[in-house]
Design an enzyme around this catalytic site. Sequence first.
Site, PDB file in Angstrom:
ATOM      1  N   ASP A   1      -5.654 -31.557  -9.260  1.00 46.39           N
ATOM      2  CA  ASP A   1      -5.758 -33.039  -8.261  1.00 46.39           C
ATOM      3  C   ASP A   1      -7.103 -33.240  -8.213  1.00 46.39           C
ATOM      4  O   ASP A   1      -8.121 -32.527  -8.460  1.00 46.39           O
ATOM      5  CB  ASP A   1      -5.032 -32.691  -7.060  1.00 46.39           C
ATOM      6  CG  ASP A   1      -4.385 -33.905  -6.470  1.00 46.39           C
ATOM      7  OD1 ASP A   1      -3.233 -34.094  -6.585  1.00 46.39           O
ATOM      8  OD2 ASP A   1      -5.244 -34.999  -6.065  1.00 46.39           O
TER       9      ASP A   1
ATOM     10  N   TYR B   1       2.352 -50.535 -14.423  1.00 45.91           N
ATOM     11  CA  TYR B   1       2.979 -49.285 -13.826  1.00 45.91           C
ATOM     12  C   TYR B   1       4.319 -49.163 -14.764  1.00 45.91           C
ATOM     13  O   TYR B   1       4.509 -48.059 -15.286  1.00 45.91           O
ATOM     14  CB  TYR B   1       3.317 -49.299 -12.600  1.00 45.91           C
ATOM     15  CG  TYR B   1       3.848 -48.121 -11.943  1.00 45.91           C
ATOM     16  CD1 TYR B   1       3.261 -47.138 -11.675  1.00 45.91           C
ATOM     17  CD2 TYR B   1       5.277 -48.349 -11.499  1.00 45.91           C
ATOM     18  CE1 TYR B   1       3.838 -46.067 -10.927  1.00 45.91           C
ATOM     19  CE2 TYR B   1       5.971 -47.110 -10.948  1.00 45.91           C
ATOM     20  CZ  TYR B   1       4.943 -45.870 -10.641  1.00 45.91           C
ATOM     21  OH  TYR B   1       5.644 -44.918 -10.202  1.00 45.91           O
TER      22      TYR B   1
ATOM     23  N   LYS C   1       5.102 -46.210 -17.313  1.00 42.01           N
ATOM     24  CA  LYS C   1       6.477 -45.210 -17.170  1.00 42.01           C
ATOM     25  C   LYS C   1       7.317 -45.145 -18.151  1.00 42.01           C
ATOM     26  O   LYS C   1       7.938 -44.232 -18.547  1.00 42.01           O
ATOM     27  CB  LYS C   1       6.894 -45.585 -15.829  1.00 42.01           C
ATOM     28  CG  LYS C   1       6.075 -45.234 -14.343  1.00 42.01           C
ATOM     29  CD  LYS C   1       5.675 -43.703 -14.392  1.00 42.01           C
ATOM     30  CE  LYS C   1       4.827 -43.297 -13.276  1.00 42.01           C
ATOM     31  NZ  LYS C   1       4.611 -41.929 -13.253  1.00 42.01           N
TER      32      LYS C   1
ATOM     33  N   THR D   1       4.286 -44.474  -1.229  1.00 40.72           N
ATOM     34  CA  THR D   1       5.202 -45.451  -1.075  1.00 40.72           C
ATOM     35  C   THR D   1       5.135 -45.946   0.610  1.00 40.72           C
ATOM     36  O   THR D   1       5.706 -46.930   1.051  1.00 40.72           O
ATOM     37  CB  THR D   1       6.583 -45.179  -1.046  1.00 40.72           C
ATOM     38  OG1 THR D   1       7.006 -43.727  -0.558  1.00 40.72           O
ATOM     39  CG2 THR D   1       6.744 -45.213  -2.571  1.00 40.72           C
TER      40      THR D   1
HETATM   41  N1  LIG Z   1       7.028 -41.742  -4.462  1.00 36.46           N
HETATM   42  C1  LIG Z   1       7.932 -42.647  -5.332  1.00 36.46           C
HETATM   43  O1  LIG Z   1       8.649 -43.369  -4.687  1.00 36.46           O
HETATM   44  C2  LIG Z   1       7.809 -42.449  -6.688  1.00 36.46           C
HETATM   45  C3  LIG Z   1       9.086 -43.002  -7.427  1.00 36.46           C
HETATM   46  C4  LIG Z   1       8.908 -43.120  -9.062  1.00 36.46           C
HETATM   47  C5  LIG Z   1       7.905 -42.352  -9.374  1.00 36.46           C
HETATM   48  N2  LIG Z   1       6.965 -41.715  -8.632  1.00 36.46           N
HETATM   49  C6  LIG Z   1       5.978 -40.954  -9.489  1.00 36.46           C
HETATM   50  O2  LIG Z   1       5.943 -39.689  -8.846  1.00 36.46           O
HETATM   51  C7  LIG Z   1       4.403 -39.366  -9.124  1.00 36.46           C
HETATM   52  C8  LIG Z   1       3.970 -38.359  -7.930  1.00 36.46           C
HETATM   53  O3  LIG Z   1       3.961 -39.596  -6.980  1.00 36.46           O
HETATM   54  P1  LIG Z   1       3.956 -39.369  -5.414  1.00 36.46           P
HETATM   55  O4  LIG Z   1       4.667 -40.363  -4.713  1.00 36.46           O
HETATM   56  O5  LIG Z   1       4.202 -37.729  -4.964  1.00 36.46           O
HETATM   57  O6  LIG Z   1       2.475 -39.848  -4.829  1.00 36.46           O
HETATM   58  P2  LIG Z   1       1.152 -39.268  -4.081  1.00 36.46           P
HETATM   59  O7  LIG Z   1       0.266 -40.234  -3.868  1.00 36.46           O
HETATM   60  O8  LIG Z   1       1.671 -38.574  -2.665  1.00 36.46           O
HETATM   61  O9  LIG Z   1       0.711 -38.023  -5.001  1.00 36.46           O
HETATM   62  C9  LIG Z   1      -0.054 -38.294  -6.026  1.00 36.46           C
HETATM   63  C10 LIG Z   1      -1.001 -37.420  -6.389  1.00 36.46           C
HETATM   64  O10 LIG Z   1      -1.651 -37.372  -7.599  1.00 36.46           O
HETATM   65  C11 LIG Z   1      -3.172 -37.180  -7.382  1.00 36.46           C
HETATM   66  N3  LIG Z   1      -3.893 -38.114  -8.071  1.00 36.46           N
HETATM   67  C12 LIG Z   1      -4.146 -39.589  -8.426  1.00 36.46           C
HETATM   68  N4  LIG Z   1      -4.941 -39.709  -9.468  1.00 36.46           N
HETATM   69  C13 LIG Z   1      -5.073 -38.539  -9.958  1.00 36.46           C
HETATM   70  C14 LIG Z   1      -5.971 -38.430 -11.163  1.00 36.46           C
HETATM   71  N5  LIG Z   1      -6.615 -39.118 -11.966  1.00 36.46           N
HETATM   72  N6  LIG Z   1      -5.801 -36.814 -11.648  1.00 36.46           N
HETATM   73  C15 LIG Z   1      -5.212 -36.050 -10.919  1.00 36.46           C
HETATM   74  N7  LIG Z   1      -4.555 -36.406  -9.746  1.00 36.46           N
HETATM   75  C16 LIG Z   1      -4.368 -37.567  -9.349  1.00 36.46           C
HETATM   76  C17 LIG Z   1      -3.429 -37.702  -6.066  1.00 36.46           C
HETATM   77  O11 LIG Z   1      -4.627 -37.439  -5.319  1.00 36.46           O
HETATM   78  C18 LIG Z   1      -2.026 -37.263  -5.492  1.00 36.46           C
HETATM   79  O12 LIG Z   1      -2.468 -35.991  -4.866  1.00 36.46           O
HETATM   80  C19 LIG Z   1       3.684 -40.327  -9.536  1.00 36.46           C
HETATM   81  O13 LIG Z   1       3.626 -40.231 -10.904  1.00 36.46           O
HETATM   82  C20 LIG Z   1       4.382 -41.485  -9.340  1.00 36.46           C
HETATM   83  O14 LIG Z   1       4.339 -42.604 -10.241  1.00 36.46           O
HETATM   84  C21 LIG Z   1       6.927 -41.862  -7.420  1.00 36.46           C
END
Ligand SMILES: NC(=O)c1ccc[n+]([C@@H]2O[C@H](COP(=O)([O-])OP(=O)(O)OC[C@H]3O[C@@H](n4cnc5c(N)ncnc54)[C@H](O)[C@@H]3O)[C@@H](O)[C@H]2O)c1
Length: 271
Positions: A42, A157, A161, A195
């Site tokens: 991370d 985005y 995806k 979110t």
């Molecule tokens: N939360 C939602 O509703 C949702 C829905 C659909 C998809 N997603 C996807 O799920 C995944 C996780 O999202 P989340 O909601 O847990 O978000 P989050 O922000 O809680 O976690 C994302 C993590 O990725 C890390 N990160 C960001 N840029 C980075 C980089 N360049 N290199 C390494 N790490 C990096 C951040 O520091 C963070 O710890 C993402 O790919 C997001 O697009 C989330």
Amino acid sequence: MSSADNARYAGRVAVVTGGASGIGAAIVRRLVAEGASVVAGDISADRLAELERELGDRCHGVAADVTSEADVERLVATAVDRFGGLHAGFNVAGGGGGGSLLEQSEEDWRRVLDLCLTGVFLSMKHEGRALREGGGGAIVNIASLNSTVPMFGGSAYCSAKAGVAMLSQCGALELAEHAIRVNTVSPGLTATPLTAALTELPGATEAYLERIPLKRVGSPEEMAAAALYLGSDDAGYVSGANLFVDGAWATSTYPDLRPFLAQLAPPAAGA
Ligand SMILES: NC(=O)c1ccc[n+]([C@@H]2O[C@H](COP(=O)([O-])OP(=O)(O)OC[C@H]3O[C@@H](n4cnc5c(N)ncnc54)[C@H](O)[C@@H]3O)[C@@H](O)[C@H]2O)c1
């Protein structure tokens, strides 16, 4: 034999990108609980250190940016050097941002594509090489409902995806000869820091729930459960799938016709 010896991931080694928060951290916690040794990558070194303190020796954090090939290579090499090999890669790092198609800067477009799509490519490449070396394994990429459903302000985005889902399918096709399975989890709305700012706005969660038949937000743990299934031997014959974990959201783009259907004459018996 202890119950840990019987666990699905006992003796397995996994890499999780974006492992310090939200869905990634839930995957790391569950992997450790199911017996794996995990290297979490991370950009947030502080949160990685917290996770290491919480989970102990079977969780090792590496400050790594998935948009840097050198970082990703180092991340995967750390898993192999420290824990003796690699069995599964979970590519979770991603994030939003963006704006209207007519206003978004090229720089911002490239930032989102780099993080959400190129980061997954680089991770798959280096995880795939390590998995091939060890005789096979599994890769699970986190995409989104937006891999198939567009949203306002989401050109970069959603395109990224959709690319992740296709990249997984290409990986499933190309890497099968090395006994590597590749699958996608597409989360719907999930309660994470990503979110929170939007869903905390008055009325925003209600607007989402109008579209989500199960009428609730998903949890990071529910996404982790699906990801661990796909990464495990339970999914031994599953490759190239895109598993929607979205409370049936993907089914709800059609208007609710029930009030109109009720006004139509019932069909004749046997019709
Ligand atoms: N939360 C939602 O509703 C949702 C829905 C659909 C998809 N997603 C996807 O799920 C995944 C996780 O999202 P989340 O909601 O847990 O978000 P989050 O922000 O809680 O976690 C994302 C993590 O990725 C890390 N990160 C960001 N840029 C980075 C980089 N360049 N290199 C390494 N790490 C990096 C951040 O520091 C963070 O710890 C993402 O790919 C997001 O697009 C989330």
